[in-house]
Design a protein around this motif. Structure first.
Motif, PDB file in Angstrom:
ATOM      1  N   LEU A   8       0.820  -1.492   0.467  1.00 17.49           N
ATOM      2  CA  LEU A   8       0.197  -0.188   0.019  1.00 17.49           C
ATOM      3  C   LEU A   8       1.012   1.469   0.175  1.00 17.49           C
ATOM      4  CD1 LEU A   8      -3.153  -1.310   2.573  1.00 17.49           C
ATOM      5  CD2 LEU A   8      -2.302  -1.111   0.097  1.00 17.49           C
ATOM      6  N   SER A  10       0.432   6.025  -0.797  1.00 23.06           N
ATOM      7  CA  SER A  10      -0.127   6.609  -0.424  1.00 23.06           C
ATOM      8  C   SER A  10      -0.775   6.920  -2.087  1.00 23.06           C
ATOM      9  CB  SER A  10       0.415   8.007  -0.095  1.00 23.06           C
ATOM     10  OG  SER A  10       0.975   8.151  -1.031  1.00 23.06           O
ATOM     11  N   TYR A  37      -7.955   1.997  -0.533  1.00 20.98           N
ATOM     12  CA  TYR A  37      -8.110   1.548   0.492  1.00 20.98           C
ATOM     13  C   TYR A  37      -8.423   3.148   1.629  1.00 20.98           C
ATOM     14  CZ  TYR A  37      -7.407  -2.750  -0.969  1.00 20.98           C
ATOM     15  OH  TYR A  37      -7.644  -3.996  -2.623  1.00 20.98           O
ATOM     16  N   ARG A  38      -9.298   3.250   2.317  1.00 17.69           N
ATOM     17  CA  ARG A  38      -9.044   4.051   3.532  1.00 17.69           C
ATOM     18  C   ARG A  38      -9.136   3.845   4.462  1.00 17.69           C
ATOM     19  NH1 ARG A  38     -11.819   9.391   2.518  1.00 17.69           N
ATOM     20  NH2 ARG A  38     -12.097   8.750   0.858  1.00 17.69           N
ATOM     21  N   PHE A  39      -8.025   4.847   5.191  1.00 17.97           N
ATOM     22  CA  PHE A  39      -7.760   5.186   6.747  1.00 17.97           C
ATOM     23  C   PHE A  39      -7.743   5.888   7.282  1.00 17.97           C
ATOM     24  CE2 PHE A  39      -4.684   1.822   4.951  1.00 17.97           C
ATOM     25  CZ  PHE A  39      -4.613   0.920   5.025  1.00 17.97           C
ATOM     26  N   GLY A  40      -9.192   6.097   7.788  1.00 22.04           N
ATOM     27  CA  GLY A  40      -9.809   7.655   8.729  1.00 22.04           C
ATOM     28  C   GLY A  40     -10.227   8.342   7.604  1.00 22.04           C
ATOM     29  N   MET A  43      -7.044  10.147   5.146  1.00 19.40           N
ATOM     30  CA  MET A  43      -5.693   8.634   4.371  1.00 19.40           C
ATOM     31  C   MET A  43      -6.613   7.599   3.245  1.00 19.40           C
ATOM     32  SD  MET A  43      -2.519   6.719   6.331  1.00 19.40           S
ATOM     33  CE  MET A  43      -3.215   8.243   7.726  1.00 19.40           C
ATOM     34  N   ARG A  45      -4.726   5.166   0.306  1.00 17.67           N
ATOM     35  CA  ARG A  45      -4.169   4.319   0.107  1.00 17.67           C
ATOM     36  C   ARG A  45      -4.378   3.099  -1.076  1.00 17.67           C
ATOM     37  NH1 ARG A  45      -1.418   7.378   2.025  1.00 17.67           N
ATOM     38  NH2 ARG A  45      -0.087   7.397   4.126  1.00 17.67           N
TER      39      ARG A  45
END
Length: 62
Positions: A8, A10, A37-40, A43, A45
């Motif tokens: 993964l 950015s 893919y969302r983290f929060g 963010m 990726r």
């Protein structure tokens, strides 16, 4: 979810690695060509292996 590990990165790093704009990567995400893919809340990726699989060979007598 598969057991394989994901590479993964950015959106900005993926764009730089492949010599395209961030807008191009975001367009691939929007049209379903590439999974994000969302983290929060902010963010995002992308998987470099999945991006590799979108490459199509050209020329060379193909």
């Amino acid at each position: 979810m598969s057991a394989r590990s994901r590479r993964l990165t950015s959106v900005a790093d993926a764009a730089e690695s492949y010599g395209v704009s961030e807008r191009t990567i975001r367009r691939y995400i929007a049209n379903g060509t590439l999974t994000a893919y969302r983290f929060g809340p902010r963010m995002i990726r992308v998987d470099l292996d999945e991006l590799d699989s979108t490459l199509v060979p050209m020329g060379g007598g193909a």
